[in-house]
Design an enzyme around this catalytic site. Structure first.
Site, PDB file in Angstrom:
ATOM      1  N   ARG A 289      39.028  23.571  23.037  1.00 58.49           N
ATOM      2  CA  ARG A 289      39.101  22.263  23.671  1.00 58.49           C
ATOM      3  C   ARG A 289      38.852  22.427  25.161  1.00 58.49           C
ATOM      4  NH1 ARG A 289      38.258  20.673  19.559  1.00 58.49           N
ATOM      5  NH2 ARG A 289      39.411  19.295  18.164  1.00 58.49           N
ATOM      6  N   GLU A 318      33.375  14.630  27.473  1.00 63.06           N
ATOM      7  CA  GLU A 318      32.176  14.879  26.661  1.00 63.06           C
ATOM      8  C   GLU A 318      31.432  13.576  26.406  1.00 63.06           C
ATOM      9  OE1 GLU A 318      33.263  17.073  23.146  1.00 63.06           O
ATOM     10  OE2 GLU A 318      33.831  18.856  24.284  1.00 63.06           O
ATOM     11  N   HIS A 337      29.165  21.004  22.043  1.00 66.74           N
ATOM     12  CA  HIS A 337      30.219  20.928  21.019  1.00 66.74           C
ATOM     13  C   HIS A 337      29.631  21.181  19.621  1.00 66.74           C
ATOM     14  CE1 HIS A 337      34.475  19.141  20.377  1.00 66.74           C
ATOM     15  NE2 HIS A 337      34.187  19.991  19.405  1.00 66.74           N
ATOM     16  N   LEU A 338      29.070  22.372  19.475  1.00 62.16           N
ATOM     17  CA  LEU A 338      28.395  22.739  18.225  1.00 62.16           C
ATOM     18  C   LEU A 338      29.239  23.627  17.323  1.00 62.16           C
ATOM     19  CD1 LEU A 338      24.793  23.575  19.581  1.00 62.16           C
ATOM     20  CD2 LEU A 338      25.621  21.435  18.573  1.00 62.16           C
TER      21      LEU A 338
END
Length: 601
Positions: A289, A318, A337-338
């Site tokens: 996070r 994000e 954010h993969l």
């Protein structure tokens, strides 16, 4: 969290999709209004309790607020009406939510208190398609009786693989070298990397993803240490990982990989103070996070040379701003954010969260619930019939309380051969609370909000364990529920010490009522029950059975408990259907019957 096979139960332990399939409103007719006393009455009297139940004919509605894999949508559509509405504004979400029984989100939708308040009590399940739940207000969910479930296993490998990919790419400057070559440059000397073999990797957060990263890093020849205040030492030892303190981990690591949730305790855990304690030239990977790193402090640590490189898949905001100093830093590798973005993980998460949401809407116990007692799946399976027993004993006990008597003190006794630390009763207590509160209240109670709801109503539930000798193969021998400081509609339910007392046990996977007051009985807790106190004389079973038979009411079970032959006895009759008031009146007029009560389960 190996499952034990248990018989299929006719009624779920608790319903999450609608105000229950169990009785929600009760009315009583009193042919004789004289108040019951603990002593046996001289006049015959009886009580008729009828119940209205809600319909469950309509399909529940599930709002899918972020993209979900087709396999998961297919599972949902087989059970519910599915509304796929993506990119909703907070206002649009609050408008829609009052028409929905369940909500499925990923990380981009904030499910805050306003959402739960806007639902008007209809929202029963929030499913988070992934591991983290920091975008869901768990406190508000619990207060509103909404179960929150996640999908903690399906994307574990994908997230771990992405962490390792970023680790290797960062060490060898892959992203920077790629951009350089595409810009027409050939800078071999500029992008000399560092080797992974022999280096120390500190894994901060040794849960599912963290432990998978550790396994893979060991395979790359790295020395792995970990910090996690909740990690079991035996799991770390199993893969040759040493658990150390936080300060030791950050001070000795060449590489740090973050895998903790975002909580008040972990918010900005890596900051100016902690960066100052790190080995100069440390490299940091974050696929957890964004908020666990103070991003401004990280930029300062990069500029000062304390942190040599960082590889980040997550950010505090994000998507991050385009001109973010962190994103644009030449020694930072970034991805959008993969962590869970593999085809296999997306389908797996979709299936896992769909199964959890559908199961919860059906009233099944959820092993992935995050705002309820975390009970392993095998324990849920083993406890399932006892969960039903607990709720029904609570429901029976409260129906025996005379009108106007406030239920404030409940004592629950568990008789078991198992050691106290081998029997988690939180779930059982929650279901007893549900059984006690729901018949006399409009509130919906489940294992999520049971303790909160009891506290709000001034209901104090105490528990005691009775340790038995013998084999601990079964978790419980019996459960007893006592309600103190009340009067009873059925005087025979009062114990010698003055409490309403009911006791039950599970036989062959089916809950049974085995004791009412001081009278031993044995009747399955299915359908409804008629309790009669009578003079013990021949022909009573036949007389009552004939009255019910004439009404075409099927008797499923009948049991008689007595203090002595030809004295007083209590007859418990299980019936599949609800007798008419006239039929119940005829039973009450049988000369030998001194009192009776009809109880709807």
């Amino acid at each position: 969290m190996a499952s034990l096979k248990t018989p299929t139960l006719k009624t779920p332990s608790f319903a999450l999709s609608s105000k229950p399939r169990l009785p929600s409103a009760f009315s009583a007719a009193f042919p004789n209004t004289a108040r019951f006393s603990r002593s046996y009455p001289q006049r015959r009297r009886f009580l008729i309790v009828t119940a209205s139940s809600s319909s469950f004919s309509n399909k529940p509605t599930v709002l899918v607020a972020e993209k979900l894999g087709e396999a998961g949508l297919t599972l949902l559509q087989e059970f519910a009406n599915v509304d796929c509405s993506y990119n909703l504004s907070p206002e649009e979400l609050c408008t829609k939510i009052s028409l929905c029984d369940a909500l499925i989100v990923r990380s981009g939708t904030k499910v805050n208190r306003e959402v739960f308040e806007s639902s008007g009590g209809r929202l029963k399940v929030v499913g988070r398609a992934g591991v983290g739940i920091d975008n869901v207000d768990l406190s508000a969910a619990t207060e509103h009786g909404c179960l929150v479930v996640n999908a903690p296993t399906a994307n574990t490998v994908a997230a771990a693989e992405h962490g390792i990919a970023l680790l290797a790419c960062m060490a060898r400057n892959v992203a920077q070298a790629d951009a350089s070559v595409k810009a027409g440059k050939w800078q071999r000397n500029k992008y000399v990397g560092v080797s992974l073999v022999g280096k120390t990797l500190a894994v901060l957060g040794f849960g599912k993803v963290g432990s998978e990263v550790a396994r893979r890093a060991k395979g790359l020849g790295m020395h792995v240490i970990a910090h996690d205040p909740y990690a079991p030492a035996d799991r770390a030892r199993a893969i040759s990982v040493e658990l150390v303190s936080f300060d030791e981990a950050i001070a000795t690591a060449d590489f740090i990989s973050l895998h903790m949730p975002l909580t008040p305790a972990t918010n900005k855990m890596l900051n100016d103070e902690t960066f100052a304690k790190m080995k100069k030239g440390v490299r940091i990977v974050n696929v957890a996070r964004g908020g666990v790193i103070d991003e401004e402090a990280l930029v300062r640590a990069l500029d000062a040379g304390i942190v040599a490189q960082a590889a980040l898949d997550v950010f505090s905001e994000e998507p991050p701003k385009h001109d973010s100093k962190l994103v644009q830093h030449e020694r930072v590798t970034v991805t959008p954010h993969l962590g869970a973005s593999t085809m296999e993980a997306q389908e797996g998460v979709a299936i896992e969260i769909a199964e959890a949401v559908v199961g919860a809407l059906k009233g099944e116990l959820a092993a992935t619930a995050v705002n309820a007692p975390m009970v392993p799946a095998e324990v849920l399976t083993e406890l399932k019939p006892y969960v039903e027993l607990a709720e029904k004993l609570g429901r029976l006990a409260v129906q025996l309380v005379a009108g106007g008597s406030g239920v404030k003190t409940v004592k629950v006794s568990y008789a078991s051969s198992r050691a106290p630390d081998d029997l988690d009763t939180r779930l059982l207590r929650a279901m007893i609370t549900k059984g006690i509160i729901e018949p006399i209240s409009s509130v919906f109670v489940n294992l999520v909000n049971a303790d909160y709801t009891a506290k709000q109503r001034g209901l104090r539930i105490t528990e005691e364990r009775i340790l038995l000798d013998g084999s601990p193969e079964s978790p419980l021998e019996s459960i007893q529920v006592q309600i103190a400081n009340v009067e009873s509609k059925f005087a025979s339910a009062m114990s010698e010490s003055g409490e309403i007392k009911v006791e039950g046990r599970v036989k062959d996977g089916i809950p049974h009522l085995t004791k009412v007051g001081s009278f031993e009985v044995d009747v399955t807790l299915e359908g409804s029950i008629i309790l009669c106190r009578q003079v013990d004389q021949p022909g009573m079973i036949g007389t009552v059975g004939s009255i019910l038979g004439e009404e075409n009411v099927n008797v499923s079970f009948m049991s008689v408990g007595r203090v002595a032959p030809r004295k007083h006895a209590v007859m418990a009759i299980g019936v599949d259907d609800q007798p008419s008031k006239e039929t119940l009146k005829r039973i009450g007029e049988v000369p030998a019957i001194e009192e009776f009560v009809f109880l709807k389960l």
